[in-house]
Design a protein around this motif. Structure first.
Motif, short mmCIF file in Angstrom:
data_model
loop_
_atom_site.label_atom_id
_atom_site.label_comp_id
_atom_site.label_asym_id
_atom_site.label_seq_id
_atom_site.Cartn_x
_atom_site.Cartn_y
_atom_site.Cartn_z
N GLN A 166 -11.36 -9.48 7.18
CA GLN A 166 -11.82 -10.59 8.03
C GLN A 166 -11.78 -11.94 7.30
N SER A 167 -11.43 -11.91 6.04
CA SER A 167 -11.47 -13.15 5.27
C SER A 167 -10.32 -14.08 5.67
N THR A 168 -10.63 -15.40 5.70
CA THR A 168 -9.59 -16.41 5.95
C THR A 168 -9.06 -16.99 4.65
N ASN A 169 -9.62 -16.53 3.54
CA ASN A 169 -9.13 -16.96 2.24
C ASN A 169 -7.90 -16.13 1.88
N PRO A 170 -6.73 -16.74 1.70
CA PRO A 170 -5.50 -15.98 1.44
C PRO A 170 -5.61 -15.06 0.23
N GLU A 171 -6.28 -15.54 -0.80
CA GLU A 171 -6.40 -14.72 -2.02
C GLU A 171 -7.26 -13.48 -1.77
N ARG A 172 -8.39 -13.70 -1.09
CA ARG A 172 -9.28 -12.56 -0.81
C ARG A 172 -8.67 -11.59 0.19
N SER A 173 -8.03 -12.12 1.21
CA SER A 173 -7.46 -11.25 2.23
C SER A 173 -6.28 -10.44 1.72
N ALA A 174 -5.72 -10.82 0.58
CA ALA A 174 -4.58 -10.09 0.02
C ALA A 174 -5.00 -8.95 -0.89
N ARG A 175 -6.31 -8.81 -1.11
CA ARG A 175 -6.78 -7.78 -2.03
C ARG A 175 -6.82 -6.41 -1.36
N LEU A 176 -6.44 -5.42 -2.14
CA LEU A 176 -6.48 -4.03 -1.68
C LEU A 176 -7.52 -3.24 -2.50
N VAL A 177 -7.95 -2.14 -1.92
CA VAL A 177 -8.87 -1.22 -2.58
C VAL A 177 -8.31 0.19 -2.49
N VAL A 178 -8.31 0.89 -3.62
CA VAL A 178 -7.94 2.31 -3.64
C VAL A 178 -9.22 3.11 -3.89
N GLU A 179 -9.43 4.14 -3.08
CA GLU A 179 -10.64 4.94 -3.19
C GLU A 179 -10.31 6.43 -3.23
N LEU A 180 -11.14 7.17 -3.95
CA LEU A 180 -11.11 8.63 -3.93
C LEU A 180 -12.32 9.10 -3.12
N ASP A 181 -12.13 10.20 -2.39
CA ASP A 181 -13.28 10.71 -1.64
C ASP A 181 -14.36 11.14 -2.63
N SER A 206 0.83 -1.20 0.00
CA SER A 206 0.00 0.00 0.00
C SER A 206 0.86 1.25 0.00
N PHE A 207 1.89 1.23 0.85
CA PHE A 207 2.77 2.39 0.93
C PHE A 207 3.46 2.64 -0.41
N LEU A 208 3.93 1.59 -1.06
CA LEU A 208 4.63 1.74 -2.34
C LEU A 208 3.69 2.29 -3.41
N MET A 209 2.43 1.86 -3.40
CA MET A 209 1.47 2.40 -4.37
C MET A 209 1.22 3.89 -4.12
N LEU A 210 1.01 4.25 -2.86
CA LEU A 210 0.80 5.66 -2.55
C LEU A 210 2.03 6.49 -2.88
N GLN A 211 3.20 5.91 -2.62
CA GLN A 211 4.45 6.61 -2.93
C GLN A 211 4.57 6.84 -4.44
N ALA A 212 4.21 5.84 -5.24
CA ALA A 212 4.26 5.98 -6.69
C ALA A 212 3.26 7.04 -7.17
N LEU A 213 2.06 7.02 -6.61
CA LEU A 213 1.08 8.02 -6.97
C LEU A 213 1.56 9.43 -6.61
N ALA A 214 2.13 9.56 -5.41
CA ALA A 214 2.61 10.86 -4.96
C ALA A 214 3.74 11.36 -5.85
N ALA A 215 4.66 10.47 -6.19
CA ALA A 215 5.80 10.87 -7.03
C ALA A 215 5.33 11.34 -8.40
N GLU A 216 4.38 10.61 -8.99
CA GLU A 216 3.88 11.00 -10.30
C GLU A 216 3.10 12.31 -10.22
#
Length: 253
Positions: free
Chosen positions: A72-87, A21-31
């Motif tokens: 809260q998911s115990t499924n490794p694939e689902r629990s690894a998913r991230l969401v990016v949102e704009l206000d 998450s931090f790396l994605m935000l860092q890339a967005l900020a840099a661009e």
């Protein structure tokens, strides 16, 4: 970005996801900075599980946050998913991107920043439209105020005219009475004693003087000087759409 990275109270998610998450935000900020935009630390979050930054484009600030989609998911694939949102702001435009099998969020960073730019353009257009509407409404309000003032002054002058016409009408009626009395006194053969005639002549003399004193046309009338209309006088001609205090309010004072 350093403040976000070192803040243990934000992005309270598994370390691997936090780093991603931090790396994605860092890339967005840099661009964003590369494109000439301002990037600020975001301090308003819905929960400790998310973190983000504010990107400011031409004065328009948009918060970009990232969080774990299924904490809260115990499924490794689902629990690894991230969401990016704009206000949400005032826009009905897309504002949420999720990890999917066919696309990871890292591949959508350009789209996300492009959406921020699109929102900034939309906001600028909205503000420009609102400013035009504000200016147009102010012009209409000033026109309405000028018209109300003219009508209020007209009412003042009309009141003076009615008063003078009333005095003139009274003088005309009383003058006609004096003429009739004078003719009566001149009638021959009136069986009236001299003392009664003398009293009537004195009364006629006084009446003539009084009529002369009250007749407004014995001298040329002058154009009256109206006073500054009162709020009540203006309000009577302003209508319900406008307020005396300015174009931003409707009706009343």
């Amino acid at each position: 970005m350093a403040a976000l990275r070192d803040d243990d109270g934000q992005l309270v998610i598994p370390p691997v996801l936090r780093r991603r998450s931090f790396l994605m935000l860092q890339a967005l900020a840099a661009e964003a900075v590369r494109r000439g935009y301002e990037v600020r630390r975001c301090r308003s979050y819905y929960s400790r599980r998310e973190g983000g930054v504010d990107v400011v484009v031409d004065g328009f600030a948009c918060t970009i946050t990232v969080r774990q989609e299924f904490p809260q998911s115990t499924n490794p694939e689902r629990s690894a998913r991230l969401v990016v949102e704009l206000d949400h702001g005032r826009s009905g435009r897309p504002g949420r991107w999720r990890d999917r099998k066919a696309r990871v969020l890292e591949n959508a960073l350009g789209v996300i920043l492009g959406e921020v730019e699109a929102r900034a353009l939309e906001d600028a257009q909205r503000r420009e439209s609102e400013e035009r509407a504000r200016v147009e409404r102010e012009v209409r309000w000033r026109t309405a105020m000028e018209e109300a003032k003219k009508r209020a002054v007209r009412d003042q002058l009309a009141e003076v005219l009615r008063e003078e016409a009333g005095r003139w009408q009274e003088a005309a009626v009383l003058g006609a009475y004096c003429d009739a009395l004078e003719r009566r006194l001149a009638e021959p053969g009136s069986a009236v004693d001299e003392s009664a005639l003398e009293s009537a002549r004195r009364w006629l003399e006084w009446a003539r003087e009084f009529v002369c004193a009250i007749d407004p046309l014995n001298r040329l009338p002058q154009m009256p000087t109206p006073s500054e209309p009162t709020p009540d006088e203006l309000k009577a001609h302003l209508g319900k759409e406008w307020s005396l205090s300015g174009p931003g309010r409707r009706g009343g004072r």
